[in-house]
Design an enzyme around this catalytic site. Structure first.
Site, PDB file in Angstrom:
ATOM      1  N   ILE A 200       0.836  -1.189   0.000  1.00 32.32           N
ATOM      2  CA  ILE A 200       0.000   0.000   0.000  1.00 32.32           C
ATOM      3  C   ILE A 200       0.878   1.249   0.000  1.00 32.32           C
ATOM      4  O   ILE A 200       1.994   1.234   0.546  1.00 32.32           O
ATOM      5  CB  ILE A 200      -0.974  -0.009   1.212  1.00 32.32           C
ATOM      6  N   CYS A 201       0.386   2.307  -0.633  1.00 30.94           N
ATOM      7  CA  CYS A 201       1.039   3.608  -0.592  1.00 30.94           C
ATOM      8  C   CYS A 201       2.464   3.529  -1.146  1.00 30.94           C
ATOM      9  O   CYS A 201       2.689   2.998  -2.219  1.00 30.94           O
ATOM     10  CB  CYS A 201       1.000   4.142   0.846  1.00 30.94           C
ATOM     11  N   GLY A 202       3.431   4.043  -0.429  1.00 29.32           N
ATOM     12  CA  GLY A 202       4.805   4.098  -0.906  1.00 29.32           C
ATOM     13  C   GLY A 202       5.407   2.756  -1.228  1.00 29.32           C
ATOM     14  O   GLY A 202       6.332   2.655  -2.051  1.00 29.32           O
TER      15      GLY A 202
ATOM     16  N   THR B  71       4.081   0.530  -2.949  1.00 21.77           N
ATOM     17  CA  THR B  71       3.830   0.236  -4.356  1.00 21.77           C
ATOM     18  C   THR B  71       4.939   0.813  -5.239  1.00 21.77           C
ATOM     19  O   THR B  71       5.314   0.209  -6.239  1.00 21.77           O
ATOM     20  CB  THR B  71       2.465   0.784  -4.815  1.00 21.77           C
TER      21      THR B  71
END
Length: 201
Positions: A102-104, A106
């Site tokens: 999730i988020c960074g 990725t």
């Protein structure tokens, strides 16, 4: 149900709000959650929570895990410190063991080339494009995406992220999973009755 634990990556600046729904409901369903850090030295989240990892990254093997969860963190975009976690994700996926990012995280997977040939999402498409990865055509504008053993989501979608993890591991399915999402994402009171009847609260 698999007796293998779910491994939650923890590292300095981790975004502590992004994985709480997933880990809480996995634990309530009887899954063991084990934290994995760069080492076993304590780390501090972006919210100032101090976490003592259960184990070090080098000691985690895909065959001993049900899932690797990678939360976002400032370090994904400001240094190469978390690149070993992306390499570990590669080992998991090559072994057929699920990864959820999730988020960074990725962006970390994009830099590792793990999103080039898989449908995925993140915060926004241009965030991942800045990594120089080759998977832009596989980017999907939605809350969370599951492609085979890989789950991805953006930072504003912790409930959708959890929904995909719960589905992937078979914790909730069908009407129950839909009700779980409606309750925690939409505060739908009708969903509560469905979950209560299913014993999923």
């Amino acid at each position: 149900m698999s007796a293998k634990p779910v491994h939650l990556a923890v590292y300095d600046t981790l975004a502590d709000w992004e994985t709480g729904h997933a880990t809480a409901h996995l634990a309530r369903a009887g899954r063991t959650i084990r934290t994995v850090g760069p080492t076993t030295a304590p780390v501090t989240s972006i919210g100032g929570l101090r976490v003592q990892p259960d184990t070090a990254l080098d000691d985690v093997r895909p065959e001993d895990s049900a899932l690797l969860i990678l939360p976002g963190a400032d370090l994904w975009d400001t240094s190469d410190d978390l690149a070993p976690f992306a390499r570990k994700a590669r080992a998991f996926l090559e072994a057929g063991v699920p990864v959820a990012a999730i988020c960074g995280a990725t962006a970390g997977l994009a830099r590792e080339g793990l999103l080039d040939d898989r449908d995925h999402t993140s915060a926004v498409s241009f965030y991942l494009a800045a990594t120089g990865y080759a998977g832009g055509e596989r980017y999907v504008e939605t809350d969370a995406v599951t492609d085979g053993p890989l789950v991805t989501a953006g930072p504003t979608e912790p409930v959708a992220f959890a929904r995909e993890i719960l589905r992937l591991l078979g914790v909730y399915e069908g009407e129950v999973l839909d009700a779980w999402y409606r309750l925690f994402h939409d505060s739908d009171p009708a969903a509560y009755a469905v979950l209560e009847k299913a014993g999923a609260l």
